[in-house]
Design an enzyme around this catalytic site. Structure first.
Site, PDB file in Angstrom:
ATOM      1  N   ASP A  50      -1.024  -5.490  -1.936  1.00  0.00           N
ATOM      2  CA  ASP A  50      -0.132  -5.107  -0.846  1.00  0.00           C
ATOM      3  C   ASP A  50      -0.723  -5.643   0.465  1.00  0.00           C
ATOM      4  O   ASP A  50      -1.856  -6.135   0.498  1.00  0.00           O
ATOM      5  CB  ASP A  50      -0.019  -3.574  -0.829  1.00  0.00           C
ATOM      6  CG  ASP A  50       0.832  -3.058   0.319  1.00  0.00           C
ATOM      7  OD1 ASP A  50       1.909  -3.632   0.570  1.00  0.00           O
ATOM      8  OD2 ASP A  50       0.413  -2.084   0.963  1.00  0.00           O
ATOM      9  N   ALA A  73      -0.017  -4.212   4.507  1.00  0.00           N
ATOM     10  CA  ALA A  73      -0.418  -3.157   5.462  1.00  0.00           C
ATOM     11  C   ALA A  73      -1.062  -1.973   4.741  1.00  0.00           C
ATOM     12  O   ALA A  73      -0.489  -1.410   3.808  1.00  0.00           O
ATOM     13  CB  ALA A  73       0.781  -2.689   6.276  1.00  0.00           C
ATOM     14  N   LYS A 122      12.111  -2.025   4.075  1.00  0.00           N
ATOM     15  CA  LYS A 122      12.300  -1.287   5.326  1.00  0.00           C
ATOM     16  C   LYS A 122      13.705  -0.681   5.474  1.00  0.00           C
ATOM     17  O   LYS A 122      13.848   0.399   6.047  1.00  0.00           O
ATOM     18  CB  LYS A 122      11.946  -2.177   6.524  1.00  0.00           C
ATOM     19  CG  LYS A 122      10.495  -2.681   6.507  1.00  0.00           C
ATOM     20  CD  LYS A 122       9.484  -1.580   6.157  1.00  0.00           C
ATOM     21  CE  LYS A 122       8.072  -2.106   6.036  1.00  0.00           C
ATOM     22  NZ  LYS A 122       7.175  -1.233   5.269  1.00  0.00           N
ATOM     23  N   ASP A 166      -1.688   1.005  -1.385  1.00  0.00           N
ATOM     24  CA  ASP A 166      -2.076   2.275  -0.760  1.00  0.00           C
ATOM     25  C   ASP A 166      -0.944   3.296  -0.768  1.00  0.00           C
ATOM     26  O   ASP A 166      -1.110   4.392  -0.227  1.00  0.00           O
ATOM     27  CB  ASP A 166      -2.540   2.036   0.686  1.00  0.00           C
ATOM     28  CG  ASP A 166      -1.431   1.455   1.553  1.00  0.00           C
ATOM     29  OD1 ASP A 166      -0.994   2.139   2.504  1.00  0.00           O
ATOM     30  OD2 ASP A 166      -0.991   0.329   1.284  1.00  0.00           O
TER      31      ASP A 166
END
Length: 270
Positions: A11, A13, A53, A187
């Protein structure tokens, strides 16, 4: 050695750049404010992290507290047109700001070098759309992080997370012959689901990312007790999503891969 890890799919960010995953969270708050003058908190903005998003905004609108605020203001729930409007506000803000959050997380550069020394290819994918990734990728490269391949959340007609498609597109692009020889690292829960749905080993990051939700500076000065509580909170969410392993940050990945290689050698599969 055929029976070992051949690729990692990372991933962005909160995993390789932007400790704490602050670039997207702050922009969601600002986009809601700018488009409709509706306030959401940073904590709320973090809840659906890892989705594309547009889907992230949709999920925020379904949070009971956010829906209640929306109902109070507009006497209805959020519509697809509302999501489009927030997304339209989000995109230029995110494109403008993402380069400010493009520095690799501590340990990432050395870890990537160690993995490459083992012959492991470096794939990547993101909940960011291509317009954002086209700014982030060269900025991160300027700081020394350059994966072998990247896929954006809007690249594939099939969709993004929690589906397997971005991870599998990396497998195709990198020429990896077995998904069981791949590790998906993320994460946030949707990225763990993505890896599992793709048939890969999955590793969650409990400290560097969204669920821990602290800046690097805040983490450095945090009490051991606070770190332990936040780490446990993050790890429990990642394990609940099905992660095979959970560690603090990408710096811990080589040790995990050694462990997975031993399991592969014994005939185990994800």
């Amino acid at each position: 050695m055929m029976n070992r890890i051949h690729a990692v799919i990372l991933d962005w960010a909160g995993t390789t750049v932007d400790f704490g995953s602050f670039a997207p969270t702050q922009i969601f708050v600002e986009a809601f404010r700018q488009a409709f003058d509706v306030e959401i908190t940073l904590a709320e903005a973090r809840v659906p992290m890892g989705l594309g998003k547009w889907q992230h905004i949709e999920a925020l609108g379904k949070l009971p507290a956010v829906d209640a605020r929306w109902q109070a203001k507009f006497s209805r729930s959020m519509s697809a047109a509302d999501i489009d409007a927030i997304y339209a506000a989000f995109m230029p803000l995110q494109i403008a700001k993402v380069v400010d959050f493009s520095s690799p997380i501590a340990g990432v550069i050395d870890t990537i070098a160690a993995l490459r020394a083992e012959g492991i290819k470096i794939g990547s994918c993101s909940g960011y759309p291509r317009a954002v990734m086209e700014r982030l990728v060269p900025a991160a490269a300027g700081h020394g992080y350059c994966p072998d391949h990247w896929v954006a959340t809007d690249d594939l007609a099939a969709g993004g997370r929690p589906g397997p498609w971005m991870a599998l597109q990396n497998v195709i692009a990198l020429g990896i012959d077995a998904v069981a020889h791949c590790v998906k690292v993320d994460d946030a829960a949707p990225g763990i689901s993505e890896g599992l749905n793709a048939g890969m080993w999955t590793v969650g990051l409990a400290v560097s990312g969204n669920e821990f939700g602290a800046t690097w500076d805040a983490y450095q000065t945090m009490s051991k007790e606070d770190v332990a509580v936040r780490r446990e909170h993050a790890a429990s969410k990642l394990y609940a999503a099905g992660a095979h392993y959970v560690v603090d940050s990408l710096a811990d990945l080589p040790e995990v891969i050694a462990h997975i290689n031993a399991r592969l050698a014994q005939g185990e599969r994800p």
